[in-house]
Enzyme design. Structure first.
Site, mmCIF file in Angstrom:
data_model
loop_
_atom_site.group_PDB
_atom_site.id
_atom_site.type_symbol
_atom_site.label_atom_id
_atom_site.label_comp_id
_atom_site.label_asym_id
_atom_site.label_seq_id
_atom_site.Cartn_x
_atom_site.Cartn_y
_atom_site.Cartn_z
ATOM 1 N N GLU A 14 28.667 85.207 8.843
ATOM 2 C CA GLU A 14 29.814 85.738 9.590
ATOM 3 C C GLU A 14 29.498 87.062 10.271
ATOM 4 O O GLU A 14 30.400 87.784 10.703
ATOM 5 C CB GLU A 14 31.011 85.888 8.646
ATOM 6 C CG GLU A 14 31.447 84.589 7.990
ATOM 7 C CD GLU A 14 32.347 83.738 8.873
ATOM 8 O OE1 GLU A 14 33.214 84.303 9.552
ATOM 9 O OE2 GLU A 14 32.182 82.495 8.865
ATOM 10 N N HIS A 27 36.688 88.619 4.756
ATOM 11 C CA HIS A 27 35.428 89.280 5.081
ATOM 12 C C HIS A 27 35.353 90.600 4.332
ATOM 13 O O HIS A 27 36.377 91.199 3.992
ATOM 14 C CB HIS A 27 35.317 89.586 6.590
ATOM 15 C CG HIS A 27 35.128 88.394 7.456
ATOM 16 N ND1 HIS A 27 35.772 88.245 8.667
ATOM 17 C CD2 HIS A 27 34.361 87.292 7.309
ATOM 18 C CE1 HIS A 27 35.412 87.107 9.223
ATOM 19 N NE2 HIS A 27 34.558 86.508 8.412
ATOM 20 N N CYS A 75 37.369 94.798 13.623
ATOM 21 C CA CYS A 75 37.018 93.439 14.042
ATOM 22 C C CYS A 75 36.636 93.390 15.507
ATOM 23 O O CYS A 75 35.854 92.551 15.930
ATOM 24 C CB CYS A 75 38.196 92.490 13.804
ATOM 25 S SG CYS A 75 38.377 91.924 12.113
#
EC number: 3.5.3.23
Length: 444
Positions: free
Chosen positions: A174, A250, A368
């Site tokens: 990721e 995450h 993000c």
């Protein structure tokens, strides 16, 4: 030579919508089916990026992906004109259409893992696009991500680009959302922290029970090998499976680092004390481990406010600032904690709040939206200069958004054939503005 950390923010794409595609991302699921505003989302992201540039930080922009992704829809059997493909998918497999229209590439913390030249054996900056295999709507990104990164960091003398890892759950990757770097100075060799959710090839290893662990140890170790990192430059830490099951999909939802500061929640990791000792041993420098107690900020409040999905940046003065969403200011427990943090003896001296609610409602905060790239002045000069945010580019991109973006988009609108034309027209113009070449499939 001068060294610094640049932030490359993802430009929100024209199909920004709330389809609730990300199982395990509480905000994404809770806000499914809301009406989105792509124009406002893009402008909020640009405003946040411009504010950081105005603070004296190096700020770049990464282009969005082509959506709707008709190539994926054709791969799974839909045919005919573009309009026919879109309308057939909307009628027969609306969930797959939603996945192929996602604008989630805006969250460039998931675009790739980056290792600076100070850490790598060949002295180059290394990039590995994330394969994002856990989610269909993101698994279709890596090839275009690689093209955009190569067009942005386009001098092979300074930049080494890798292919994404094998597209299998054992190598679920990721990107930088599960990676951070600690160092004394950006130009000094540092310690790269790889945070993983599970060890995929060990059937007896701990893993979450409710939500998927998207990052594997195997993927993190593979990226470290590709980036030519020595063992002394790496620490592998397992994320607490219990917090993954509470919506911490995450690591950057529960921890963030910058230079000699690691800011993390009490429940973030497994085997925390031993891992902190390993960091101290490998990075012989003054370190600030700022642990946020559960008694002050619950996991629920951390997830709702995205306290840890903030950016910690080093200002030209040398002080650090937290770049936080206004949701942190609006949450009583989180606001109280941040006010207290500023009174503690740490390098963090300021908190600056930004409205990024269009992103927050889809499950992504300020951190993000950016990919961090530690570099020196020669490497910066080798970057595609048309991707670096200046007043002129900021103004031009705002005009471009006003020209091409809708101010209202529902999931039903994703079946509108006109959206294909609007999106491709916009991206073709953007690739010319940013001198990217033919990074999109429709241009090739």
């Amino acid at each position: 030579m001068k060294h610094f950390e640049a932030n490359f923010d993802g430009l929100v794409g024209p199909t920004h919508n709330y389809a609730g595609l990300s199982f395990g991302n509480v905000a994404s699921q809770n806000n499914a089916a809301l009406i989105s505003n792509p124009k406002a989302a893009a402008k909020q992201g640009l405003q946040k990026a411009k504010a950081l540039a105005d603070l004296g930080l190096i700020q770049g922009i990464l282009a969005p992906q082509e959506r709707p992704d008709l190539y994926t829809l054709r791969r799974i059997g839909f045919s005919g004109t573009d309009a026919n493909v879109l309308q057939q998918a909307a009628l027969k497999t609306p969930a797959l259409l939603n996945a192929c229209c996602s604008a989630s590439s805006m969250w460039t913390a998931n675009a790739a893992t980056v290792s600076p030249s100070a850490d790598t054996r060949d002295g180059k900056l290394h990039f590995t696009p994330a394969n994002l295999v856990d989610k269909l709507h993101r698994s279709i990104e890596p090839i275009t991500t690689g093209r955009i990164l190569t067009a942005t960091f386009n001098d092979p003398h300074y930049f080494h680009h890798h292919n994404h890892l094998p597209e299998h759950n054992s190598f679920g990757d990721e990107g930088a959302a599960n990676h951070t770097r600690l160092c004394k100075e950006y130009g000094h060799a540092g310690v790269e922290l790889f945070v993983y959710g599970q060890e995929a090839t060990n059937p007896n290893a701990l893993k979450p029970k409710k939500y998927p662990a998207r990052q594997t140890l195997e993927a993190s170790m593979a990226v470290a090998r590709l980036h030519q990192l020595d063992d002394e430059n790496c620490v592998f830490i397992q994320q607490n499976p219990e917090v993954i099951d509470q919506g911490v999909f995450h690591n950057d939802v529960i921890a963030v680092g910058n230079q000699n500061v690691l800011f993390y929640h009490e429940q973030a990791f497994l085997n925390t004390n031993n891992k902190l000792d390993e960091i101290r041993r490998k990075l012989d420098s003054e370190l600030y481990f700022i642990e946020v107690p559960t008694a002050q900020v619950s996991i629920n409040d951390a997830v709702k406010s995205y306290l840890f999905n903030t950016q910690i940046v080093t200002l030209p003065s040398g002080d650090m600032a937290i770049i936080a969403p206004t949701d942190c200011q609006e949450n009583p427990a989180v606001n109280a904690y941040l006010n207290e943090l500023l009174t503690l003896n740490t390098p963090i001296k300021q908190v600056k709040y930004f409205d990024v609610k269009q992103s927050m409602q889809n499950g992504g905060g300020p951190a993000c939206l950016r990919l961090r790239v530690a570099m020196n002045q020669d490497e910066l000069a080798a970057v595609n200069q048309h991707t670096l945010l200046t007043d002129a580019l900021f103004n031009r991109l705002n005009i471009w958004v006003d020209k091409h973006y809708r101010d209202r988009l529902s999931t039903q609108d994703l079946a509108d054939p006109q959206l294909i034309i609007e999106s491709r027209t916009a991206l073709d113009e953007l690739s010319q503005i940013m001198k990217l070449g033919s990074v999109y499939q429709f241009q090739r």
